[in-house]
Design a protein around this motif. Structure first.
Motif, PDB file in Angstrom:
ATOM      1  N   ARG A   1       0.861  -1.186   0.000  1.00 37.22           N
ATOM      2  CA  ARG A   1       0.000   0.000   0.000  1.00 37.22           C
ATOM      3  C   ARG A   1       0.894   1.231   0.000  1.00 37.22           C
ATOM      4  N   SER A   2       1.122   1.763  -1.175  1.00 40.46           N
ATOM      5  CA  SER A   2       1.971   2.949  -1.338  1.00 40.46           C
ATOM      6  C   SER A   2       1.971   3.322  -2.808  1.00 40.46           C
ATOM      7  N   ASP A   3       2.599   4.457  -3.105  1.00 37.84           N
ATOM      8  CA  ASP A   3       2.718   4.845  -4.510  1.00 37.84           C
ATOM      9  C   ASP A   3       4.085   4.426  -5.038  1.00 37.84           C
ATOM     10  N   ALA A   4       4.189   4.311  -6.345  1.00 37.47           N
ATOM     11  CA  ALA A   4       5.387   3.784  -6.999  1.00 37.47           C
ATOM     12  C   ALA A   4       6.643   4.593  -6.677  1.00 37.47           C
ATOM     13  N   GLU A   5       6.553   5.904  -6.716  1.00 37.40           N
ATOM     14  CA  GLU A   5       7.740   6.734  -6.466  1.00 37.40           C
ATOM     15  C   GLU A   5       8.283   6.502  -5.054  1.00 37.40           C
ATOM     16  N   ARG A   6       7.379   6.416  -4.092  1.00 34.31           N
ATOM     17  CA  ARG A   6       7.797   6.185  -2.701  1.00 34.31           C
ATOM     18  C   ARG A   6       8.437   4.803  -2.563  1.00 34.31           C
TER      19      ARG A   6
ATOM     20  N   LYS B   1      -5.828   0.991  -6.791  1.00 35.12           N
ATOM     21  CA  LYS B   1      -5.974   2.236  -6.035  1.00 35.12           C
ATOM     22  C   LYS B   1      -5.241   2.127  -4.694  1.00 35.12           C
ATOM     23  N   GLY B   2      -4.219   2.966  -4.539  1.00 37.81           N
ATOM     24  CA  GLY B   2      -3.443   3.002  -3.297  1.00 37.81           C
ATOM     25  C   GLY B   2      -2.483   1.842  -3.122  1.00 37.81           C
ATOM     26  N   VAL B   3      -2.266   1.051  -4.167  1.00 33.80           N
ATOM     27  CA  VAL B   3      -1.391  -0.126  -4.085  1.00 33.80           C
ATOM     28  C   VAL B   3      -0.361  -0.071  -5.209  1.00 33.80           C
ATOM     29  N   GLY B   4       0.879  -0.371  -4.843  1.00 36.75           N
ATOM     30  CA  GLY B   4       1.952  -0.419  -5.824  1.00 36.75           C
ATOM     31  C   GLY B   4       2.634  -1.769  -5.822  1.00 36.75           C
ATOM     32  N   GLU B   5       3.199  -2.116  -6.955  1.00 33.14           N
ATOM     33  CA  GLU B   5       3.980  -3.342  -7.085  1.00 33.14           C
ATOM     34  C   GLU B   5       5.451  -2.951  -7.097  1.00 33.14           C
ATOM     35  N   LEU B   6       6.215  -3.493  -6.188  1.00 31.78           N
ATOM     36  CA  LEU B   6       7.650  -3.212  -6.094  1.00 31.78           C
ATOM     37  C   LEU B   6       8.427  -4.456  -6.514  1.00 31.78           C
TER      38      LEU B   6
END
Length: 164
Positions: free
Chosen positions: A3-8, A92-97
């Motif tokens: 749960r975060s944005d890609a840049e972060r 929404k509100g989830v990023g794949e790292l």
């Protein structure tokens, strides 16, 4: 999945790898991705030294027989290793790292995976930090990645970043 944005996510991954001794590359990967309107944001970091990682016959023969450890300055260095930290919006509100290492053929093959403990420590730090925030949704290990144009794929690393 976090749960975060890609840049972060890329920033956090980069920070943990820098703490483990990796250095960011000045290769313009992020700018290239933006110019291509890619769904990914990414950065590449590296560690290692090609020349110092090679032991050679005489050096290996001498150092293997010593009854004491060599001073750190004389020990073999980690062979060149590149790690790509990439993230994209998944929901929404989830990023794949994705944090994916690439070993170079330029260093000593016997120690090719010497950066592994540092990478594992960084990954454990990322997982623990996301878990402490309650942001970790799932994680898995990748044995390999397809050459599909993602910034961590072999094709991009080889052709765009010039990593061999």
């Amino acid at each position: 999945m976090v749960r975060s944005d890609a840049e972060r996510l890329v920033r956090i991954g980069t920070e943990f790898l820098q703490e483990a001794g990796f250095e960011p590359r000045d290769d313009g990967l992020e700018a290239r991705l933006r110019a291509q309107d890619s769904e990914w944001t990414a950065t590449a970091l590296e560690i290692g030294d090609e020349t110092r990682s090679r032991r050679g016959f005489w050096r290996g023969l001498l150092t293997d027989e010593l009854p004491f450890p060599l001073p750190r300055a004389l020990q073999p260095s980690i062979p060149p290793t590149l790690v790509v930290v990439a993230a994209r919006h998944a929901a929404k509100g989830v990023g794949e790292l994705v944090v994916f290492p690439h070993v170079s053929r330029r260093g000593d093959a016997e120690y090719a995976r010497a950066a592994g403990p540092r990478i594992r420590a960084a990954l454990q730090g990322i997982t623990a930090a996301a878990g402490a925030e309650g942001a970790m949704l799932s994680h898995e290990s990748l044995g390999g990645v397809p050459d599909d144009g993602a910034p961590f794929s072999q094709e991009v690393v080889r052709e765009v970043l010039g990593w061999h």
